[in-house]
Write an enzyme that holds these catalytic residues in place. Structure first.
Site, PDB file in Angstrom:
ATOM      1  CG  HIS A   1      78.362  65.919 -21.927  1.00 24.03           C
ATOM      2  ND1 HIS A   1      78.261  64.619 -22.355  1.00 24.03           N
ATOM      3  CD2 HIS A   1      78.831  65.875 -20.667  1.00 24.03           C
ATOM      4  CE1 HIS A   1      78.637  63.826 -21.375  1.00 24.03           C
ATOM      5  NE2 HIS A   1      79.001  64.547 -20.348  1.00 24.03           N
TER       6      HIS A   1
ATOM      7  CE1 TYR B   1      78.904  67.080 -30.638  1.00 25.50           C
ATOM      8  CE2 TYR B   1      79.465  66.632 -28.354  1.00 25.50           C
ATOM      9  CZ  TYR B   1      78.980  66.207 -29.563  1.00 25.50           C
ATOM     10  OH  TYR B   1      78.561  64.917 -29.703  1.00 25.50           O
TER      11      TYR B   1
ATOM     12  CE  LYS C   1      72.892  65.631 -26.303  1.00 26.19           C
ATOM     13  NZ  LYS C   1      73.876  65.682 -25.209  1.00 26.19           N
TER      14      LYS C   1
END
Lengths: 516, 390
Positions: B329, B321, B360
């Protein structure tokens, strides 16, 4: 709310104890938790973001630091007994008793994981050596790696908070699938007794497979059991199944020559034995059915006297006296009409009778199975003239004679190279491993209303707890666990420090494109 | 072997490239708004796969002699699609890339707060509110395990204890900031404790009784005065009522409010005592090479200011993070690999697909891949991100 920041050098004890005024004021606490807002994607150094972060953090800390406060009257008092790893209730149990805990020797007990969960919910206060245990004490005392690991407790708590009923799993108390098949009365699994099981999505036991076994011939059954079960206990009950039809058939063969009611000889003898036991005093001699006549009232061919004499009083139980029986009114009630057959049917009946008499004569001449088989082969051979003998005489013969009828499914099985298998095949041979074991039985939340601790019924699933650090369960482990679990699916609860993910393996058979 | 691997990479690139436009747009938005997410990473000219690396990518088992032209990307102009900037990575919390990142903690002027780690089934747990705050202040997130006292029957928000990752625990231990908080024998005598406890209970009961009576009286007063507005003489009646209340008021023991403590009371928090405890604690050494590699990556990323949590259900080692997970997020899924392990293209594809599905970036991390001028070893990072054909 907690007393914090007493970090001045005066106070030696630094604890999070609430003062009585704070305790009193706790009555009017809100019971709602603030909703978490949307997260941002990227931290820019804006004030807005910093503010929101601060707010979130403050909310977080206020929730985390809040202490549990309950009215003493709402708490159930209990004590921890370390020697037996159990918690004993001192005051009467509350609503949780419906689904948790057990009684023994007139006292009420809770398992450590149940007690810890209830402590966290604020329903039970557990004492040890007359001092109340904190949650930290509970975790440290109740959770040992040998009896109940921290990860198992995490899964337990997670499921209980969702509303499921979670009980410990005892492998010994689960009835085997064979026992369920026999419909043993002491089996608690009422639902597991269905022999006919449709092939559904969830993994099923070998019931359908063993059913197929039973239906096939005795020879094949013998082969299968010898091959599959090895030296397991299972062989014994199933071999009993094979023995009985065999004995009956052999007895039939030996009894058949020269005896009208051939098949019945052996059990009649048994019956006689039983009945002779029941006979009050006299008639130690066995009944000789050749001398006792059972009149055939229905046949019109035999001429019968219009009345039957009374039977020998020695054959009757007790002081029963039977008079002469008038047969005529009974005969009128029996349909003695001849069946009117068409000419074709009559011819067929004649043929059958002729064939049967032929067969009977020849068959009666056989003195053992081997001769009988030879006779059958000869007859078969006579029928199938014109067969391609060059194909059938060698060592390697065709898989199937095209003149023989065969369902498509069986034919496909014959030509298949890879045999499909199912999850429980060979599973009974596997030894239980230390690494993989089932921890809990899980029952669904909507069964709470009529849940009985003494007879919980079939669980919804069973849990096996593992972690992402450990190995992935291999086929051996999955088979062994599925076997232990019977017809209840096994779910793997994988614990990842704070999160739990659930995985399950389902047995699946490829569909065969066959018209029945 | 070389060509084969490259060819397979090419095949992969083609299949990856045939994504619907929608996905591409979402990915570009993702990238465009994050111009500097590649801070601290060494980026080379990007390729179709998005495998960007200046140093030879040993991780993939491909030798570095092959130039990227094989994959057919023109690397003259940096494509804005990926939003890669070749400028110096923005400084995060004052970390410069010339030296290995320092392990950050609270400013070292004040003596660092020592947290009490309680071991439960060999897992390190933190119980005290102060300890949790201190650990969060150092950028270590941990995982909450217990039921939240306010609403114990839900799984959305959990409460204490806080479970530390093994890497977090090791980091704290190396900073000499942990002490064993398991109950050891000794301390105040048991019978004395019991006596104290009972006395406290009685005192609490009395105080609460007084408070309850006061509360009732004020409620009665409020009720009477609000209903009897005007010039009625409520004082007599009121006094009568209050007297009656005073005499008839009962506060049974069952109505007393009691605290069910989360953390165990009684541990000294003075520095001298903590220091004593600290000295006695043995540092559990990590002999496992995989664990050592994980720790190195953890320390490096933490030093750059990222917050890390475990990523088992994302198929990786850590979730990275940019700031506190409460508000942001995760950007990366960090997968730790050793430099000499080879990764099959299927594995690369699997992890890349997984990453793109959860929006991601996958970060392949190998400790020891980077050498700093001072001689210290750094961590080699390779990011995988979805880009599609431009």
């Amino acid at each position: 709310m907690a007393d914090q920041n007493k970090t001045d050098t005066d106070s030696k004890f630094y604890n999070e104890v609430l003062s009585p005024s704070e305790l009193f004021a706790a009555r009017s606490r809100s019971h709602k938790i603030p909703v978490r807002g949307q997260k941002d994607f990227f931290p820019d150094d804006s004030d807005e973001q910093r503010q929101r972060l601060e707010q979130s953090l403050n909310e977080h800390w206020s929730l985390i630091s809040e202490e549990r406060v309950e009215k003493l009257g709402n708490l159930v008092k209990a004590t921890w007994i370390p020697s037996e790893h159990i918690v004993e209730l001192q005051s009467p149990a509350g609503k949780f008793w419906q689904t948790m805990g057990f009684s023994a020797g007139g006292k009420q007990f809770l398992f450590p994981e149940e007690a810890l969960y209830l402590m966290e919910c604020g329903n039970v206060q557990v004492f040890y050596q007359e001092l109340p245990l904190s949650i930290q004490d509970g975790y440290e005392k109740f959770l040992y790696s040998s009896t109940l690991r921290l990860q198992e407790y995490q899964v337990f708590g997670h499921l209980k908070r969702l509303g499921y009923l979670v009980h410990r799993f005892h492998p010994s108390s689960e009835t085997s699938s064979y026992a369920k098949q026999l419909n043993l009365p002491q089996s608690r699994d009422r639902a597991g007794k269905q022999l006919k099981r449709k092939r559904s999505a969830s993994p099923t036991a070998t019931s359908s497979h063993t059913e197929a076994q039973e239906e096939s011939t005795a020879d094949r059954m013998e082969e299968d059991t010898c091959g599959q079960e090895g030296q397991e206990d299972k062989k014994l009950p199933e071999s009993h199944l094979t023995i009985s039809p065999e004995t009956s058939s052999t007895q039939t063969a030996t009894a058949s020559p020269g005896n009208k009611g051939g098949v019945r000889t052996w059990w009649m003898l048994d019956d006689v034995g039983e009945r002779s036991d029941h006979q009050p005093a006299s008639a130690a001699s066995r009944w000789d059915f050749s001398s006792i006549s059972f009149p055939d009232l229905g046949s019109s061919r035999e001429r019968l006297s219009s009345c039957l004499v009374s039977p020998d009083p020695s054959l009757l139980p007790g002081a029963l006296a039977v008079g002469v029986c008038d047969v005529d009114p009974w005969r009128t009630r029996i349909n003695l009409r001849d069946v009117k057959m068409s000419s074709k049917e009559q011819m067929r009946e004649e043929e059958k009778r002729r064939h049967r008499s032929d067969k009977d004569r020849e068959v009666r001449r056989c003195s053992n199975w081997a001769e009988y088989r030879q006779l059958m082969e000869r007859r078969q051979g006579r029928r199938s003239k014109g067969r391609a003998t060059h194909l059938w005489d060698g060592e390697v013969t065709p898989l199937h004679d095209p003149r023989q009828p065969i369902p498509t499914g069986e034919l496909l099985d014959k030509i298949s190279v890879i045999k499909s298998t199912h999850l429980l095949e060979g599973a009974s041979r596997l030894q239980a491993s230390d690494e993989w074991r089932i921890s809990f039985n899980v029952y669904q939340p909507d069964t709470v209303a009529d849940f009985k601790k003494s007879n919980p019924g079939k669980p919804y699933t069973r849990m096996c707890v593992c972690s992402f650090d450990g190995p992935v369960p291999d086929l051996r482990a999955i088979k062994q666990l599925a076997f232990q679990s019977g017809d209840v699916p096994v779910v793997f609860a994988v614990v990842d420090y704070g999160d739990i993910s659930f995985y399950t393996f389902k047995d699946f058979q490829l569909p065969t494109d066959v018209f029945p | 072997m070389l060509h084969g691997e490259l060819e397979t990479l090419l095949d992969i690139s083609i299949t990856l490239g045939s994504q619907p436009l929608r996905d591409q747009d979402s990915m570009t938005d993702h990238k465009a708004s994050v111009p500097a997410q590649t801070e601290g990473m060494e980026q080379g000219p990007p390729q179709v796969l998005g495998v960007s690396d200046s140093a030879p990518p040993q991780v993939l088992g491909v030798s570095d002699s092959a130039p990227p032209q094989v994959l057919g990307v023109s690397d003259s102009a940096p494509p804005q699609v990926l939003g890669v900037s070749d400028s110096a990575p923005p400084q995060v919390l004052g970390v410069s890339d010339s030296a290995p990142p320092q392990v950050l903690g609270v400013s070292d002027s004040a003596p660092p707060h020592v947290v009490g780690v309680s071991r439960c089934d060999s897992a390190p747990l933190l119980w005290r509110d102060q300890d949790l705050r201190a650990v969060r202040g150092r950028g270590l997130v941990g995982a909450l395990l217990g039921a939240l006292p306010r609403t114990p029957r839900q799984n959305g928000r959990l409460g204490r204890p806080l479970l530390l990752l093994p890497e977090e625990e090791r980091l704290l231990t190396e900073l000499h900031a942990t002490a064993n908080a398991n109950q050891s024998g000794g301390g105040v005598q048991l019978s004395l404790q019991v006596k104290q406890h009972l006395e406290e209970q009685e005192r609490s009961l009395e105080e609460q009784r007084v408070l309850a009576l006061q509360d009732r009286k004020s409620a009665l007063l409020h009720a009477m005065t609000s209903s009897h507005t005007g010039s009625l003489g409520p004082s007599e009646a009121l006094r009568g009522h209050l007297e009656a209340l005073h005499h008839s008021f009962t506060f049974p023991r069952g109505a007393m409010a009691v605290q069910l403590s989360t953390a165990r009371a009684g541990l000294h928090h003075c520095h001298e005592d903590r220091a004593f405890l600290r000295a006695q604690q043995p540092i559990t050494a990590q002999h496992d090479s995989k664990a050592a590699a994980r720790y190195q990556v953890f320390r490096d990323l933490r030093g750059r200011g990222f917050y890390l949590t475990s990523a088992g259900k994302f198929g990786g080692d850590f979730l990275v993070y940019p700031d506190d997970p409460l508000r942001f997020h995760a950007h990366f899924i960090a997968v730790v690999l050793s430099l000499d392990s080879s990764l099959s293209p299927l594995d690369v594809l699997a992890i890349a697909r997984l990453g793109s599905n959860v929006k991601k970036t996958v970060l392949l991390c190998s400790p020891g891949g980077v050498q700093y001028p001072g001689g210290a070893e750094g961590v080699q990072y390779t990011s995988l991100q979805w880009s599609g054909m431009v």
